[in-house]
Design a protein around this motif. Structure first.
Motif, PDB file in Angstrom:
ATOM      1  N   LEU A   7       0.725  -1.243  -0.300  1.00 41.63           N
ATOM      2  CA  LEU A   7       0.081   0.054   0.231  1.00 41.63           C
ATOM      3  C   LEU A   7       0.879   0.959  -0.082  1.00 41.63           C
ATOM      4  O   LEU A   7       2.084   1.806   0.969  1.00 41.63           O
ATOM      5  CB  LEU A   7      -1.008   0.234   1.124  1.00 41.63           C
ATOM      6  N   VAL A  61     -10.236  -6.726  -8.008  1.00 44.01           N
ATOM      7  CA  VAL A  61      -9.977  -5.536  -6.901  1.00 44.01           C
ATOM      8  C   VAL A  61     -11.185  -5.308  -5.772  1.00 44.01           C
ATOM      9  O   VAL A  61     -11.204  -5.976  -4.796  1.00 44.01           O
ATOM     10  CB  VAL A  61      -8.951  -4.364  -6.796  1.00 44.01           C
ATOM     11  N   VAL A  65     -11.253  -6.515  -1.779  1.00 35.46           N
ATOM     12  CA  VAL A  65     -11.478  -5.740  -0.593  1.00 35.46           C
ATOM     13  C   VAL A  65     -13.054  -5.860   0.560  1.00 35.46           C
ATOM     14  O   VAL A  65     -13.998  -5.768  -0.025  1.00 35.46           O
ATOM     15  CB  VAL A  65     -11.370  -4.440  -1.334  1.00 35.46           C
ATOM     16  N   ARG A 112     -11.156  -5.837   5.099  1.00 37.14           N
ATOM     17  CA  ARG A 112      -9.111  -6.418   4.976  1.00 37.14           C
ATOM     18  C   ARG A 112      -9.007  -6.318   2.889  1.00 37.14           C
ATOM     19  O   ARG A 112      -9.634  -6.712   2.537  1.00 37.14           O
ATOM     20  CB  ARG A 112     -10.052  -7.793   5.508  1.00 37.14           C
ATOM     21  N   ILE A 113      -7.949  -6.152   3.163  1.00 35.74           N
ATOM     22  CA  ILE A 113      -7.146  -6.140   1.381  1.00 35.74           C
ATOM     23  C   ILE A 113      -6.355  -7.465   1.725  1.00 35.74           C
ATOM     24  O   ILE A 113      -5.578  -7.928   2.477  1.00 35.74           O
ATOM     25  CB  ILE A 113      -6.309  -4.829   1.432  1.00 35.74           C
ATOM     26  N   ILE A 120      -5.290 -10.736  -3.554  1.00 33.57           N
ATOM     27  CA  ILE A 120      -5.401  -9.750  -4.576  1.00 33.57           C
ATOM     28  C   ILE A 120      -3.984  -9.911  -5.306  1.00 33.57           C
ATOM     29  O   ILE A 120      -2.645  -9.791  -4.898  1.00 33.57           O
ATOM     30  CB  ILE A 120      -5.383  -8.025  -4.025  1.00 33.57           C
ATOM     31  N   ASP A 131      -2.145 -10.334   4.248  1.00 32.85           N
ATOM     32  CA  ASP A 131      -3.596  -9.773   4.440  1.00 32.85           C
ATOM     33  C   ASP A 131      -3.317  -7.970   4.936  1.00 32.85           C
ATOM     34  O   ASP A 131      -2.365  -7.895   5.896  1.00 32.85           O
ATOM     35  CB  ASP A 131      -4.690  -9.782   5.220  1.00 32.85           C
TER      36      ASP A 131
END
Length: 140
Positions: A7, A61, A65, A112-113, A120, A131
């Motif tokens: 990120l 995506v 997400v 949560r990604i 992803i 995560d």
């Protein structure tokens, strides 16, 4: 070695960016204050990734997400209202049905990604090592 995704920016509308967004793993999770729009209970987040995404990966995506009600348990479920890619590495996601906290009760939502090979991927071979989790605190 193939670099991992990370990120680069995480920011809600009308709020300062999250400092050091790359440190949002479950072990390092923290709360991030967000402003909830009245009416539909909207929260808009802009997420910039460290690497670009292919067009086909961009479609996945918003589906991966996740944002869910966390505390208190009486909060209603939220839903993704819109997703817009602002470039090959930046997506803007808008959720609805969030509820503002009060002076006596915090309202938290868990974003949560997903990471790992099943999480992803940017469609170019890179993915998150693990995560990323951010607890959004809906301001009063």
């Amino acid at each position: 070695a193939v670099p991992f995704l990370d990120l680069a920016l995480f920011q809600a509308d009308r709020t300062d960016p999250l400092t050091d967004p790359s440190r949002t793993t479950l072990a390092d999770s923290r709360s991030y204050p967000v402003y909830v729009e009245e009416g539909e209970g909207l929260v808009a987040l802009t997420i910039r990734f460290s690497l670009p995404f292919s067009p086909s990966a961009q479609v996945r995506v918003p589906l991966l997400v996740g944002l869910e009600s966390y505390f208190p348990l009486t909060l209603r479920s939220v839903s993704l209202k819109s997703a817009l890619w602002l470039g090959t590495d930046t997506v803007r996601l808008v959720w609805s049905s969030l509820e503002r906290g009060t002076a006596t009760e915090r309202h938290l939502y868990k974003l949560r990604i997903p990471g790992g090979k099943a999480g992803i991927s940017n469609g170019l071979g890179q993915y998150f090592k693990e995560d990323h989790v951010v607890y959004l605190e809906a301001l009063p």
